[in-house]
Design an enzyme around this catalytic site. Structure first.
Site, PDB file in Angstrom:
ATOM      1  N   GLY A 118       0.859  -1.042  -0.115  1.00 53.26           N
ATOM      2  CA  GLY A 118       0.022   0.060  -0.156  1.00 53.26           C
ATOM      3  C   GLY A 118       0.906   1.176   0.028  1.00 53.26           C
ATOM      4  O   GLY A 118       2.077   1.431  -0.408  1.00 53.26           O
ATOM      5  N   SER A 119       0.215   2.474   0.185  1.00 48.40           N
ATOM      6  CA  SER A 119       0.691   3.660   0.366  1.00 48.40           C
ATOM      7  C   SER A 119       1.206   3.808  -1.043  1.00 48.40           C
ATOM      8  O   SER A 119       2.590   4.038  -1.350  1.00 48.40           O
ATOM      9  CB  SER A 119       2.018   3.886   1.156  1.00 48.40           C
ATOM     10  OG  SER A 119       1.344   3.991   2.622  1.00 48.40           O
TER      11      SER A 119
ATOM     12  N   GLN B 220       7.364  -9.568   7.802  1.00 53.53           N
ATOM     13  CA  GLN B 220       8.856  -9.082   7.244  1.00 53.53           C
ATOM     14  C   GLN B 220       9.364  -7.903   8.079  1.00 53.53           C
ATOM     15  O   GLN B 220      10.206  -7.237   7.630  1.00 53.53           O
ATOM     16  CB  GLN B 220       8.453  -8.534   5.963  1.00 53.53           C
ATOM     17  CG  GLN B 220       7.646  -7.535   5.410  1.00 53.53           C
ATOM     18  CD  GLN B 220       7.544  -7.513   3.865  1.00 53.53           C
ATOM     19  OE1 GLN B 220       6.721  -8.021   3.300  1.00 53.53           O
ATOM     20  NE2 GLN B 220       8.141  -6.413   3.217  1.00 53.53           N
TER      21      GLN B 220
ATOM     22  N   GLN C 255      15.808  -7.555  -2.700  1.00 52.02           N
ATOM     23  CA  GLN C 255      14.414  -8.150  -2.575  1.00 52.02           C
ATOM     24  C   GLN C 255      14.277  -8.868  -3.949  1.00 52.02           C
ATOM     25  O   GLN C 255      13.837 -10.003  -3.965  1.00 52.02           O
ATOM     26  CB  GLN C 255      13.481  -7.414  -2.029  1.00 52.02           C
ATOM     27  CG  GLN C 255      12.239  -7.701  -2.441  1.00 52.02           C
ATOM     28  CD  GLN C 255      10.858  -6.917  -1.804  1.00 52.02           C
ATOM     29  OE1 GLN C 255      10.685  -6.688  -0.638  1.00 52.02           O
ATOM     30  NE2 GLN C 255      10.297  -5.909  -2.786  1.00 52.02           N
TER      31      GLN C 255
ATOM     32  N   ARG D  27       7.910   4.706   2.695  1.00 48.25           N
ATOM     33  CA  ARG D  27       8.114   5.489   4.213  1.00 48.25           C
ATOM     34  C   ARG D  27       8.507   6.653   4.190  1.00 48.25           C
ATOM     35  O   ARG D  27       8.337   7.621   5.117  1.00 48.25           O
ATOM     36  CB  ARG D  27       9.571   4.686   4.466  1.00 48.25           C
ATOM     37  CG  ARG D  27       9.200   3.149   4.952  1.00 48.25           C
ATOM     38  CD  ARG D  27      10.615   2.778   5.283  1.00 48.25           C
ATOM     39  NE  ARG D  27      10.442   1.160   5.241  1.00 48.25           N
ATOM     40  CZ  ARG D  27      10.461   0.476   6.581  1.00 48.25           C
ATOM     41  NH1 ARG D  27       9.958   1.367   7.709  1.00 48.25           N
ATOM     42  NH2 ARG D  27      10.214  -0.793   6.571  1.00 48.25           N
TER      43      ARG D  27
ATOM     44  N   HIS E 178       5.255   2.635  -7.477  1.00 45.25           N
ATOM     45  CA  HIS E 178       4.226   1.513  -7.965  1.00 45.25           C
ATOM     46  C   HIS E 178       3.462   1.804  -9.043  1.00 45.25           C
ATOM     47  O   HIS E 178       3.090   0.739  -9.855  1.00 45.25           O
ATOM     48  CB  HIS E 178       3.106   1.286  -6.893  1.00 45.25           C
ATOM     49  CG  HIS E 178       3.611   1.212  -5.405  1.00 45.25           C
ATOM     50  ND1 HIS E 178       3.325   1.979  -4.193  1.00 45.25           N
ATOM     51  CD2 HIS E 178       4.401  -0.142  -5.038  1.00 45.25           C
ATOM     52  CE1 HIS E 178       3.932   1.385  -3.402  1.00 45.25           C
ATOM     53  NE2 HIS E 178       4.727   0.364  -3.543  1.00 45.25           N
TER      54      HIS E 178
HETATM   55  O1  PAF Z   1       8.159  -4.548  -1.637  1.00 43.31           O
HETATM   56  C1  PAF Z   1       7.258  -4.556  -0.804  1.00 43.31           C
HETATM   57  O2  PAF Z   1       6.400  -3.618  -0.690  1.00 43.31           O
HETATM   58  C2  PAF Z   1       7.013  -5.804  -0.089  1.00 43.31           C
HETATM   59  O3  PAF Z   1       8.478  -6.235   0.266  1.00 43.31           O
HETATM   60  C3  PAF Z   1       6.243  -7.098  -0.787  1.00 43.31           C
HETATM   61  C4  PAF Z   1       7.109  -7.510  -2.044  1.00 43.31           C
HETATM   62  C5  PAF Z   1       5.047  -6.264  -1.346  1.00 43.31           C
HETATM   63  C6  PAF Z   1       6.164  -8.188   0.191  1.00 43.31           C
HETATM   64  O4  PAF Z   1       5.075  -7.709   1.060  1.00 43.31           O
END
Ligand code: PAF
Length: 283
Positions: free
Chosen positions: A37-38, A67, A159, A193, A43
Site C-alpha cells: 500500500g501507500s 517481514q 529483494q 516510508r 508503484h
Molecule cells: O516491496 C514490498 O512492498 C514488499 O516487500 C512486498 C514485495 C510487497 C512483500 O510484502
C-alpha cells in the site's frame, strides 16, 4: 464479495480472487504488482508497465507482519487505503486484492526460510528475518495469483534478486519484470516510508540526498571509493544521520562486494531519525 468501482474489482478474500481469476485468465495474461500500500509513483510505474502490455493487472495490498523485524515499525508503517484505491482506479489496474492477515496466514503466523542465496549481506545483516517474511508472503501471492508476470522495482534490489531466486528454486512459472527506480526531485528512489517524514525531516532529507547524489557522481567520475565513502559518511553524520547500516559497492549480478564500477551498484541504507532509507545506484 467483489466490489466494482470504475471497472476495478476490489477483492478481499483469497477464494473469491482465485475463482474470479480462473475465469478470466483463460484468454488473458495476468500481471501482478505486490505492494504494502501507500501507493506512489514507483508503484504506478510498475502498474503502467503491466497495463501497457494489456495484462490483467492485479495489485495486492497487504502489510505483511512477518517481514517487520520490529513491531513498532509494523505499527507505524503508513496505511492509506482510501487514497490508494483512488490512485489505483486512475491507474488502469483491473483487480486490487486486499486480504486480511487471517486469510494470508490462516493457521499460524509462520515464516519459511526458502532462499539462502543473496543472504547475510546488506539488509539481511540489519533486519534479521525480514527476507524470510518477504519470501513467505510473495510465495503465497504467487500461488494465489499464478501470474504470468510479477513486477518489482529496483529500489529494493536485494529483494528483487531474492524473489528471482525463489521463483527459480520453486520452479514457478512466472517471469519477474524488474523496473527502474522512480526518483524524486532530489534523485532518491521514491518509497512509501517517506510519507512518514515531517516538515523538518523533509528538509533534512533534501540535504542528505544532495550529499549522496554528489558522492555517486564522484564515484562515477572515477574518484577513489574509500576516500569518498569516508567523506560522504562524515557529511551524512554532520547533517543529522545517526545510524548508517551500509555504504557498499556490489556486483549487479552476483551481489558480491566489488571495487569496480563496471556492472556494479552502490548500495546505501541509513536512518533519518527512526525512518529507514535504502537506495541503490547503477554505477
Ligand atoms: O516491496 C514490498 O512492498 C514488499 O516487500 C512486498 C514485495 C510487497 C512483500 O510484502
Amino acid at each position: 464479495m467483489i466490489r466494482i468501482i470504475n471497472n476495478m474489482k476490489i477483492v478481499r478474500n483469497r477464494k473469491d480472487l482465485i475463482n474470479y481469476l480462473n475465469n478470466i485468465r483463460i484468454n488473458n495474461q495476468v500481471g501482478l504488482v505486490p505492494t504494502m500500500g501507500s501507493i506512489h509513483q514507483g508503484h504506478l510505474s510498475l502498474i503502467n508497465q503491466s497495463v501497457k502490455n494489456k495484462y490483467i493487472t492485479c495489485v495486492s495490498i497487504f502489510i505483511n507482519p512477518t517481514q517487520f523485524n520490529r513491531t513498532s515499525d509494523f505499527k507505524s508503517y503508513p496505511r492509506s487505503e482510501k487514497k490508494d484505491l483512488k490512485l489505483l482506479k486512475k491507474s488502469g489496474c483491473d483487480i486490487v486484492f486486499i486480504p486480511s492477515t487471517k486469510d494470508m496466514y490462516p493457521k499460524k503466523i509462520k515464516i519459511k526460510k526458502i532462499v539462502k542465496k543473496y543472504r547475510n549481506i546488506l539488509c539481511d545483516n540489519f533486519r534479521p528475518g525480514h527476507f524470510d517474511g518477504v519470501v513467505t508472503i510473495v510465495n503465497k501471492l504467487l500461488y494465489i495469483f499464478i501470474p504470468d508476470f510479477v513486477f518489482f522495482g529496483e529500489k529494493d534490489y536485494q529483494q528483487l534478486k531474492i524473489i528471482e531466486e525463489l521463483i527459480k528454486i520453486k520452479k514457478i512459472n512466472t517471469k519477474v519484470v524488474n523496473c527502474k527506480s522512480i526518483r524524486d526531485n532530489f534523485g532518491m528512489s521514491i518509497s512509501s516510508r517517506y510519507n512518514l517524514f515531517n516538515k523538518n525531516q523533509k528538509i533534512k532529507f533534501e540535504k542528505i540526498s544532495n550529499i549522496i547524489l554528489g558522492f555517486v557522481k564522484k564515484i562515477k567520475n572515477g574518484k577513489k571509493f574509500n576516500i569518498e565513502r569516508n567523506l560522504c559518511i562524515k557529511k551524512l553524520k554532520d547533517n543529522g544521520v545517526k545510524k548508517i547500516d551500509y555504504v557498499e559497492i556490489r556486483n549487479n549480478k552476483t551481489m558480491s562486494k566489488s571495487k569496480l564500477t563496471k556492472n556494479s551498484r552502490l548500495f546505501v541504507a541509513f536512518y533519518l531519525d527512526n525512518i529507514r532509507v535504502i537506495d541503490n545506484y547503477l554505477l
